[in-house]
Write a protein that holds these residues in place. Structure first.
Motif, PDB file in Angstrom:
ATOM      1  N   ARG A   1       0.854  -1.224   0.070  1.00 15.57           N
ATOM      2  CA  ARG A   1       0.065   0.002  -0.027  1.00 15.57           C
ATOM      3  C   ARG A   1       0.874   1.157  -0.115  1.00 15.57           C
ATOM      4  O   ARG A   1       1.986   1.313   0.331  1.00 15.57           O
ATOM      5  CB  ARG A   1      -0.906   0.005   1.142  1.00 15.57           C
ATOM      6  N   GLN A   2       0.391   2.275  -0.570  1.00 15.78           N
ATOM      7  CA  GLN A   2       1.050   3.624  -0.397  1.00 15.78           C
ATOM      8  C   GLN A   2       1.170   4.122   1.058  1.00 15.78           C
ATOM      9  O   GLN A   2       0.148   3.991   1.959  1.00 15.78           O
ATOM     10  CB  GLN A   2       0.230   4.662  -1.269  1.00 15.78           C
ATOM     11  N   PRO A   3       2.347   4.699   1.227  1.00 12.66           N
ATOM     12  CA  PRO A   3       2.325   5.360   2.488  1.00 12.66           C
ATOM     13  C   PRO A   3       1.430   6.498   3.085  1.00 12.66           C
ATOM     14  O   PRO A   3       0.973   6.875   2.240  1.00 12.66           O
ATOM     15  CB  PRO A   3       3.943   5.927   2.848  1.00 12.66           C
TER      16      PRO A   3
ATOM     17  N   SER B   1      -4.758  19.991  -4.504  1.00 14.90           N
ATOM     18  CA  SER B   1      -5.348  19.659  -3.442  1.00 14.90           C
ATOM     19  C   SER B   1      -4.672  19.010  -2.320  1.00 14.90           C
ATOM     20  O   SER B   1      -3.952  18.076  -2.883  1.00 14.90           O
ATOM     21  CB  SER B   1      -6.560  19.299  -4.079  1.00 14.90           C
ATOM     22  N   PHE B   2      -4.763  19.402  -1.121  1.00 15.52           N
ATOM     23  CA  PHE B   2      -3.890  18.544  -0.052  1.00 15.52           C
ATOM     24  C   PHE B   2      -5.558  17.791   0.594  1.00 15.52           C
ATOM     25  O   PHE B   2      -5.987  18.304   1.556  1.00 15.52           O
ATOM     26  CB  PHE B   2      -3.348  19.233   0.903  1.00 15.52           C
TER      27      PHE B   2
ATOM     28  N   LEU C   1      -2.655  10.959   2.114  1.00 14.34           N
ATOM     29  CA  LEU C   1      -1.447  10.169   1.683  1.00 14.34           C
ATOM     30  C   LEU C   1      -0.192  10.868   1.559  1.00 14.34           C
ATOM     31  O   LEU C   1      -0.054  12.125   1.333  1.00 14.34           O
ATOM     32  CB  LEU C   1      -2.006  10.167  -0.115  1.00 14.34           C
ATOM     33  N   PHE C   2       0.935  10.226   2.017  1.00 22.38           N
ATOM     34  CA  PHE C   2       2.210  10.739   1.852  1.00 22.38           C
ATOM     35  C   PHE C   2       2.599  11.344   0.443  1.00 22.38           C
ATOM     36  O   PHE C   2       3.183  12.388   0.707  1.00 22.38           O
ATOM     37  CB  PHE C   2       3.474   9.739   2.169  1.00 22.38           C
ATOM     38  N   ARG C   3       2.230  10.760  -0.662  1.00 19.96           N
ATOM     39  CA  ARG C   3       2.542  11.410  -1.859  1.00 19.96           C
ATOM     40  C   ARG C   3       1.814  12.725  -2.102  1.00 19.96           C
ATOM     41  O   ARG C   3       2.528  13.577  -2.657  1.00 19.96           O
ATOM     42  CB  ARG C   3       2.113  10.301  -2.859  1.00 19.96           C
ATOM     43  N   ASP C   4       0.644  13.071  -1.493  1.00 18.70           N
ATOM     44  CA  ASP C   4       0.097  14.368  -1.413  1.00 18.70           C
ATOM     45  C   ASP C   4       0.868  15.438  -0.809  1.00 18.70           C
ATOM     46  O   ASP C   4       1.018  16.626  -1.303  1.00 18.70           O
ATOM     47  CB  ASP C   4      -1.487  14.160  -0.827  1.00 18.70           C
ATOM     48  N   LEU C   5       1.574  15.037   0.364  1.00 22.43           N
ATOM     49  CA  LEU C   5       2.270  16.053   1.079  1.00 22.43           C
ATOM     50  C   LEU C   5       3.520  16.507  -0.098  1.00 22.43           C
ATOM     51  O   LEU C   5       3.769  17.522  -0.511  1.00 22.43           O
ATOM     52  CB  LEU C   5       3.186  15.468   2.137  1.00 22.43           C
TER      53      LEU C   5
END
Length: 188
Positions: A127-129, A150-151, A166-170
């Motif tokens: 899974r994604q972090p 968007s966050f 989602l970490f990728r969104d950061l």
């Protein structure tokens, strides 16, 4: 097959590199690194002498900055990186403890001790972090969203005060320089 400690250390290194690339505009992967003793040095010093409290607080948690560029992040957030086979997120929904709740509660307590905001990057196999923070962290990060991005909050657990992204969104949606400016303005 890797043992859990190896898997955890490898994940911490990966998180440090990704945070470094994010903070440097994709130019460097050496701004953040694993804290000495995975944050244990700060804990040891705090126990050793109450006068030491704060002197090593930037080494508290799993991630520390080895560059001035990364200092605003580690001075503001208590950063942890955790990798488990199964986070058991459904445990929070159904009132059980589970890994995710335990992963959240320890950094939450330590963040309070160091007067920082908890920021936990938690990964489950295949899974994604995820990025876990509290309301203060959620608000601060949202203010630093890049224009046109968007966050998006993925889950919110009010009983334990956990906001899940989602970490990728950061990494993709939050402007690190804007975040540092907001942090600096909040201090002054």
């Amino acid at each position: 097959m890797k043992n859990p400690k190896q898997k955890g250390a490898e994940f911490e290194r990966t998180v440090c590199k990704k945070l470094s690339m994010w903070a440097s505009g994709m130019l460097r992967e050496d701004l953040f690194w694993r804290s000495a003793m995975s944050g244990g040095r700060a804990t040891f010093e705090t126990r050793k002498s109450r006068e030491q409290k704060g002197k090593l607080s930037n080494q508290a948690g799993d991630v520390s900055s080895i560059s001035e560029i990364g200092m605003p992040l580690v001075e503001t957030f208590f950063l942890e990186a955790k990798h488990y086979a199964d986070l058991k997120m459904d445990g929070i929904v159904y009132g059980a403890t589970g890994e995710l709740r335990a992963i959240w509660e320890e950094p939450l307590d330590k963040a309070k001790m160091y007067q920082k905001i908890p920021l936990v990057i938690a990964k489950e196999n295949f899974r994604q972090p995820l990025l876990l923070t509290n309301e203060e962290g959620s608000c601060l990060l949202s203010k630093a969203t890049k224009e046109g991005f968007s966050f998006a909050l993925k889950a919110y657990f009010p009983i334990i005060g956990m906001h899940v992204f989602l970490f990728r969104d950061l990494l993709g949606s939050i402007d690190y320089n804007k975040l540092c400016s907001i942090i600096k303005a909040n201090k002054g």
